[in-house]
Design a protein around this motif. Sequence first.
Motif, PDB file in Angstrom:
ATOM      1  N   PHE A  95       0.835  -1.213   0.000  1.00  0.00           N
ATOM      2  CA  PHE A  95       0.000   0.000   0.000  1.00  0.00           C
ATOM      3  C   PHE A  95       0.866   1.259   0.000  1.00  0.00           C
ATOM      4  CE2 PHE A  95       0.486  -1.356   4.373  1.00  0.00           C
ATOM      5  CZ  PHE A  95       0.674  -0.199   5.096  1.00  0.00           C
ATOM      6  N   ASN A  96       2.060   1.151  -0.507  1.00  0.00           N
ATOM      7  CA  ASN A  96       2.979   2.283  -0.637  1.00  0.00           C
ATOM      8  C   ASN A  96       3.283   2.969   0.700  1.00  0.00           C
ATOM      9  OD1 ASN A  96       3.072   1.892  -3.431  1.00  0.00           O
ATOM     10  ND2 ASN A  96       1.166   3.056  -3.677  1.00  0.00           N
ATOM     11  N   GLY A  97       3.239   2.195   1.734  1.00  0.00           N
ATOM     12  CA  GLY A  97       3.587   2.770   3.034  1.00  0.00           C
ATOM     13  C   GLY A  97       5.050   2.548   3.339  1.00  0.00           C
ATOM     14  N   ASN A  98       5.660   3.487   4.046  1.00  0.00           N
ATOM     15  CA  ASN A  98       7.061   3.328   4.448  1.00  0.00           C
ATOM     16  C   ASN A  98       7.117   2.864   5.897  1.00  0.00           C
ATOM     17  OD1 ASN A  98       7.966   4.272   1.977  1.00  0.00           O
ATOM     18  ND2 ASN A  98       7.827   6.408   2.670  1.00  0.00           N
ATOM     19  N   LEU A  99       7.834   1.789   6.105  1.00  0.00           N
ATOM     20  CA  LEU A  99       7.920   1.240   7.461  1.00  0.00           C
ATOM     21  C   LEU A  99       8.683   2.206   8.374  1.00  0.00           C
ATOM     22  CD1 LEU A  99       7.471  -1.265   9.310  1.00  0.00           C
ATOM     23  CD2 LEU A  99       9.726  -2.041   8.587  1.00  0.00           C
ATOM     24  N   LYS A 100       8.005   2.600   9.467  1.00  0.00           N
ATOM     25  CA  LYS A 100       8.655   3.504  10.437  1.00  0.00           C
ATOM     26  C   LYS A 100       9.324   2.658  11.536  1.00  0.00           C
ATOM     27  CE  LYS A 100       6.401   7.010  12.196  1.00  0.00           C
ATOM     28  NZ  LYS A 100       5.180   7.647  12.703  1.00  0.00           N
ATOM     29  N   ASP A 101       8.519   1.850  12.178  1.00  0.00           N
ATOM     30  CA  ASP A 101       9.043   0.961  13.218  1.00  0.00           C
ATOM     31  C   ASP A 101       8.116  -0.247  13.374  1.00  0.00           C
ATOM     32  OD1 ASP A 101       6.837   1.780  14.877  1.00  0.00           O
ATOM     33  OD2 ASP A 101       7.966   3.573  15.354  1.00  0.00           O
ATOM     34  N   TYR A 102       8.617  -1.248  14.099  1.00  0.00           N
ATOM     35  CA  TYR A 102       7.776  -2.436  14.299  1.00  0.00           C
ATOM     36  C   TYR A 102       8.201  -3.123  15.594  1.00  0.00           C
ATOM     37  CZ  TYR A 102      11.780  -5.281  12.940  1.00  0.00           C
ATOM     38  OH  TYR A 102      12.989  -5.867  12.904  1.00  0.00           O
ATOM     39  N   ARG A 103       7.337  -3.967  16.072  1.00  0.00           N
ATOM     40  CA  ARG A 103       7.688  -4.775  17.258  1.00  0.00           C
ATOM     41  C   ARG A 103       6.935  -6.102  17.215  1.00  0.00           C
ATOM     42  NH1 ARG A 103       4.237  -3.970  22.037  1.00  0.00           N
ATOM     43  NH2 ARG A 103       2.351  -2.907  21.353  1.00  0.00           N
ATOM     44  N   ILE A 104       7.555  -7.107  17.839  1.00  0.00           N
ATOM     45  CA  ILE A 104       6.881  -8.411  17.929  1.00  0.00           C
ATOM     46  C   ILE A 104       6.014  -8.385  19.177  1.00  0.00           C
ATOM     47  CG2 ILE A 104       7.245 -10.893  18.199  1.00  0.00           C
ATOM     48  CD1 ILE A 104       9.939 -10.443  16.727  1.00  0.00           C
TER      49      ILE A 104
END
Lengths: 193, 228
Positions: B141-150
């Motif tokens: 969806f053309n989004g840029n990953l900023k951050d993530y967590r499990i």
Amino acid sequence: MNSEKSLINLVKKGDKKAYEVLVLQYQDRLVFSVYKFLKDYELAQDIAQEAFVKAFKNIEKFRGDSSFYTWIYRIAINTAKNFLSSKSRKSEIYDDEIMELKLSESAVTSENPENILEAEELRSLMMDAIQGLPDDIRTTLSLREFDGLSYEEIAEVQNCPIGTVRSRIHKGREILDKTFSKYNMSNLETNLI
Amino acid sequence: MSKLFEQKLSLLMDGEITPFETKRLVDEIHSNSHLRSLWLRMNKHKAAMHGELLDQNLDLSKKIISQINKSTQNTKTLKTWPKFNFLSPTYMKACCYLIGFFFILSLPLLNLPSPSSSVSSKQNLLSLNNEALLLDLGANFNGNLKDYRITSSSSMEANYFIPGDEKSVRLKVFFDRIPEQEWLGTINNGVTVHTKSGSTPLILNLSSENLPNQRLIKISNTFLEKNK
């Protein structure tokens, strides 16, 4: 037949109405027993009340080896003993003067003769009322109340049907209730004067 | 009727009544004030006969019942541990599940040569896999990953920045019964989110602090269309 066991079974199922019936049945006897131990009427009421609450909370532990009254009596006396020991522990920290004051406040060491007199007066009044009962009723009621005989045993002793024993005992109690109601009224009138 | 109950009170006092009648009488005493008062008096007479009556007007029952009611309400609010029977089938079953669960978790570790290197290399691998997975999801969806967590053993949460909207969107991804090391491989075939039905991919939860629901639905549909 064991009505007490039935009542206890109901209480174990959480029936508070059944417990109220038990409270009404044993409260006077329990307060009297604690009073004999503590010699403080107000305190005896508080301890008896606490014992009834504790007994309800622990009713699952009551196995029916003894009567309910014996069981709750033990709870009440232990509660009274705990109260006295905690009281004496607290009083150790006070100085002599305060301790003396505390001890005089508590009626633990002092008799309260008024209550005992009232109990004796009520007892003699009740005995007079029993003496005034018709012979057959008096004998039947005495065998039940003072000798602790079951209805079946009384029927055997008196050589009469068990139904007659039932109706005699009920009749006797009815007459005593009327006698006592009169006493209460006259007592009330005296107090008002 | 009342006379009959009065007679039954006398029987109750002497323990000469059946359990069925006891229950009925208890209810009657509770609802009929005359009967209750008679029961109280009868027991006072009995106490007086034995010299155990100190006060004719004493009645602690109301106070006692109200104290019981209060303490019952208090205990209801307290959470108590259930009583465990250690030999019960339920307990044994729970133990078996737990042992099995921990055994399965420990299986990947058993394949690696040394514990220290295995843990660190696995962490690197997982970290890489997760990032790659989420970058791929973002690309949909053309989004840029900023951050993530499990967030758990089977779920991840990622925040994306969407250039067109200049807003961020949070995506929660749930993986159903897929080992973590296979996540990356699975996304080559589409979105690696599995539902209870097993085959149809689905985004279970998509949320954003700023984006309206309609926009979130559109994004969600983008995923679904990509995977058809």
